[in-house]
Design a protein around this motif. Structure first.
Motif, PDB file in Angstrom:
ATOM      1  N   ALA A   1      36.825  43.218 -26.416  1.00  0.00           N
ATOM      2  CA  ALA A   1      36.705  44.654 -26.189  1.00  0.00           C
ATOM      3  C   ALA A   1      37.696  45.152 -25.151  1.00  0.00           C
ATOM      4  CB  ALA A   1      35.281  44.990 -25.747  1.00  0.00           C
ATOM      5  N   THR A   2      37.998  44.303 -24.173  1.00  0.00           N
ATOM      6  CA  THR A   2      38.922  44.708 -23.112  1.00  0.00           C
ATOM      7  C   THR A   2      40.354  44.758 -23.603  1.00  0.00           C
ATOM      8  OG1 THR A   2      37.472  43.711 -21.442  1.00  0.00           O
ATOM      9  CG2 THR A   2      39.722  44.186 -20.775  1.00  0.00           C
TER      10      THR A   2
ATOM     11  N   ALA B  27      38.392  53.175 -22.691  1.00  0.00           N
ATOM     12  CA  ALA B  27      37.320  52.449 -23.385  1.00  0.00           C
ATOM     13  C   ALA B  27      36.690  53.314 -24.465  1.00  0.00           C
ATOM     14  CB  ALA B  27      36.263  52.001 -22.376  1.00  0.00           C
TER      15      ALA B  27
ATOM     16  N   LEU C 194      36.925  52.534 -28.560  1.00  0.00           N
ATOM     17  CA  LEU C 194      35.755  52.428 -29.434  1.00  0.00           C
ATOM     18  C   LEU C 194      35.898  53.357 -30.634  1.00  0.00           C
ATOM     19  CD1 LEU C 194      32.913  51.347 -30.011  1.00  0.00           C
ATOM     20  CD2 LEU C 194      32.007  53.164 -28.547  1.00  0.00           C
TER      21      LEU C 194
ATOM     22  N   ILE D 252      33.610  43.271 -34.186  1.00  0.00           N
ATOM     23  CA  ILE D 252      34.194  43.634 -32.891  1.00  0.00           C
ATOM     24  C   ILE D 252      33.496  44.853 -32.307  1.00  0.00           C
ATOM     25  CG2 ILE D 252      36.293  44.400 -31.722  1.00  0.00           C
ATOM     26  CD1 ILE D 252      37.897  42.798 -33.725  1.00  0.00           C
ATOM     27  N   ILE D 253      33.146  45.818 -33.149  1.00  0.00           N
ATOM     28  CA  ILE D 253      32.409  46.993 -32.662  1.00  0.00           C
ATOM     29  C   ILE D 253      31.077  46.568 -32.066  1.00  0.00           C
ATOM     30  CG2 ILE D 253      31.180  49.091 -33.377  1.00  0.00           C
ATOM     31  CD1 ILE D 253      33.426  49.607 -35.364  1.00  0.00           C
TER      32      ILE D 253
ATOM     33  N   THR E  49      31.664  44.939 -28.812  1.00  0.00           N
ATOM     34  CA  THR E  49      32.067  45.941 -27.834  1.00  0.00           C
ATOM     35  C   THR E  49      30.854  46.689 -27.288  1.00  0.00           C
ATOM     36  OG1 THR E  49      34.218  46.240 -28.898  1.00  0.00           O
ATOM     37  CG2 THR E  49      33.458  48.012 -27.458  1.00  0.00           C
TER      38      THR E  49
ATOM     39  N   PHE F  11      29.640  46.804 -23.523  1.00  0.00           N
ATOM     40  CA  PHE F  11      30.312  48.036 -23.110  1.00  0.00           C
ATOM     41  C   PHE F  11      30.176  48.300 -21.614  1.00  0.00           C
ATOM     42  CE2 PHE F  11      31.316  52.685 -24.073  1.00  0.00           C
ATOM     43  CZ  PHE F  11      32.615  52.394 -24.460  1.00  0.00           C
TER      44      PHE F  11
ATOM     45  N   VAL G 189      33.013  46.382 -20.088  1.00  0.00           N
ATOM     46  CA  VAL G 189      34.279  47.055 -20.363  1.00  0.00           C
ATOM     47  C   VAL G 189      34.467  48.254 -19.443  1.00  0.00           C
ATOM     48  CG1 VAL G 189      35.636  48.247 -22.123  1.00  0.00           C
ATOM     49  CG2 VAL G 189      34.213  46.297 -22.762  1.00  0.00           C
TER      50      VAL G 189
END
Length: 490
Positions: free
Chosen positions: A212-213, A378, A382, A425-426, A429, A433, A436
């Motif tokens: 996510a980063t 971020a 997303l 990945i979502i 994330t 979150f 992130v």
């Protein structure tokens, strides 16, 4: 069109044709990814907040996923040519209502990615100004200077922007590679380790936060299609630029993330990243190559931020233009300059939003790095993942009605695999979150920001239904691009 809402002329509603070749489009794609800003900023951040050593492998893994996504994406580009790529693809694949909902997500995501950059430019420029002049103005003063420059370039010819980006980008990549090579010749006492490319270094509890980063480092890989209307031989330019951009980004980031670990050792990279932050790569360069080279890198860190602003400004302005051309937004946004063929109204709207954001953060005294750059980045990242996923599904639906036009790999298998990977990945994330964003797990903002996209989708659905009921001619042209101007509905 209705008599009360005349169409813009085909001239005023057209972007410049045949202005961009493969290199120029690649420059827009990779500039939006901001190589030096990612290597100096996102990579140390990824090591710091996740403690995961497998960041280099994460870049290669994401590069593979985005290349898989690109198979269906560029295939559809041969059939749907529209500056509002995600919006148009969703409209033609999943229906006009889904297209409008996607449009609002795209506007939010791209505006966030572009506006958030005003939060990093002051941090990037401050060390140089202090070194050269003994002091630095407030971050918002520096941000306003770059805001004015970006706004000016946004109303000029697109190829002018492309040439500026080419100079900045080539210099930027060159200095990153010089820094990397300097690191390779100054290995830690334990020697060079390739652990960062080991699956075991990535598949650990922090893998979600790591992916996510670093995923925002690929922002811009989709912009090749946004410039299709302005490209030469677009059926060749768009695929080549897309794959070249993804390859350059994935390989460069993976190599640079690994090179950062060579002088510190694998065991020391997290501690050094935590301690030095964005200065890590420049401190390494000063130690290995001398302070003049490090200073040059710091200058290019500033220009990297500016290049990224220019690229995202141009992309966002064209999304606004695409929606205005079809009267999903007011038709004034669907007109271009007679002199430069730039989408002036969309560019000016971007410029106005930038001024508002800078003013709010300056007046309220909010931290531009954490509250603007990281938070907006971020949030935008997303949204981008959501758009990529929807687009992959739209590709499958679009070609399901045209089974004989392209291969099964391009229209079904690759988009389906990409959609599954992107959904994963979502999910990762959202689970990570808070990490992130750099907030506590119970902070409401970790759910408020994703919730904004839900609200945008609902608003888009409602707006589409309103258009269908009150302006059926406008609704019929959603997603048609230039054909909406001529009245074609098929």
């Amino acid at each position: 069109m209705s008599l009360t809402q005349p169409r813009p002329s085909a001239v005023s509603a057209a972007l410049a044709e045949d202005r961009l070749g493969v290199p120029s489009v690649v420059f827009f794609v990779v500039s939006a990814a901001a190589p030096l800003m990612v290597v100096a900023g996102s990579v140390p951040t990824a090591y710091t907040v996740t403690g995961v050593i497998g960041v280099p492998l994460a870049f290669l893994l994401l590069g593979g996923i985005f290349a898989l996504f690109a198979v269906g994406y560029v295939t559809m580009a041969r059939h749907v040519v529209n500056a509002g790529a995600f919006y148009a693809y969703a409209a033609q694949g999943l229906g006009r209502t889904a297209g409008v909902a996607t449009a609002w997500v795209a506007l939010l995501a791209y505006n966030a990615l572009q506006l958030g950059l005003y939060g990093i430019i002051g941090l990037a420029a401050e060390p140089l100004l202090v070194d050269w002049f003994g002091g630095s103005p407030a971050w918002w003063v520096i941000a306003l200077v770059t805001w004015a420059l970006t706004g000016l370039l946004g109303v000029l010819r697109v190829d002018v922007n492309g040439r500026i980006l080419s100079v900045l980008l080539v210099s930027e990549i060159a200095v990153v590679l010089v820094f990397d090579i300097g690191n390779l010749f100054n290995a830690a006492p334990g020697g060079v380790s390739f652990e960062g490319f080991s699956p075991g270094a990535l598949i650990v509890p922090g893998v979600g936060a790591a992916l996510a980063t670093v995923v925002a480092g690929f922002a811009g890989i989709e912009s090749s299609v946004v410039f299709a209307e302005e490209s030469k031989d677009r059926n060749r330019t768009v695929p080549l630029a897309t794959y070249a951009g993804i390859a350059i980004i994935a390989v460069l980031y993976a190599f640079s993330a690994w090179a950062l670990t060579v002088p510190t050792g694998v065991d020391g990279i997290v501690a050094e990243s935590t301690q030095q932050g964005t200065e890590l790569i420049f401190n390494q360069a000063a130690a290995h190559l001398g302070s003049p080279i490090a200073t040059l890198g710091s200058v290019l860190f500033v220009t990297s931020s500016i290049a990224c602003m220019i690229a995202f400004h141009n992309t966002t302005a064209r999304y606004i233009f695409a929606l205005g051309r079809e009267n999903v937004l007011p038709s004034v946004f669907g007109r271009t300059s007679a002199r430069t063929s730039a989408p002036v109204a969309g560019s000016l709207l971007q410029t106005a939003l930038g001024l508002i954001v800078i003013a709010i953060y300056a007046v309220l005294g909010l931290d531009p790095l954490t509250k603007l750059f990281f938070t907006f980045g971020a949030f935008g990242g997303l949204g981008l993942l959501t758009l990529l996923t929807v687009t992959s599904i739209a590709v499958i639906a679009f070609f399901a009605r045209r089974p004989a036009e392209e291969t099964t790999w391009r229209t079904k298998i690759a988009p389906a695999l990409a959609a599954m990977a992107l959904c994963t990945i979502i999910g990762l994330t959202l689970v990570n979150f808070d990490t992130v964003l750099g907030v506590a797990p119970d902070e409401p903002i970790r759910w408020v920001l994703p919730g904004i996209f839900v609200v945008a989708i609902i608003f888009g659905i409602v707006w589409a239904r309103v258009l269908k009921a009150t302006k059926p001619d406008v609704y019929a042209n959603i997603g048609l691009g230039a054909r909406a101007v001529t009245g074609a509905s098929k």
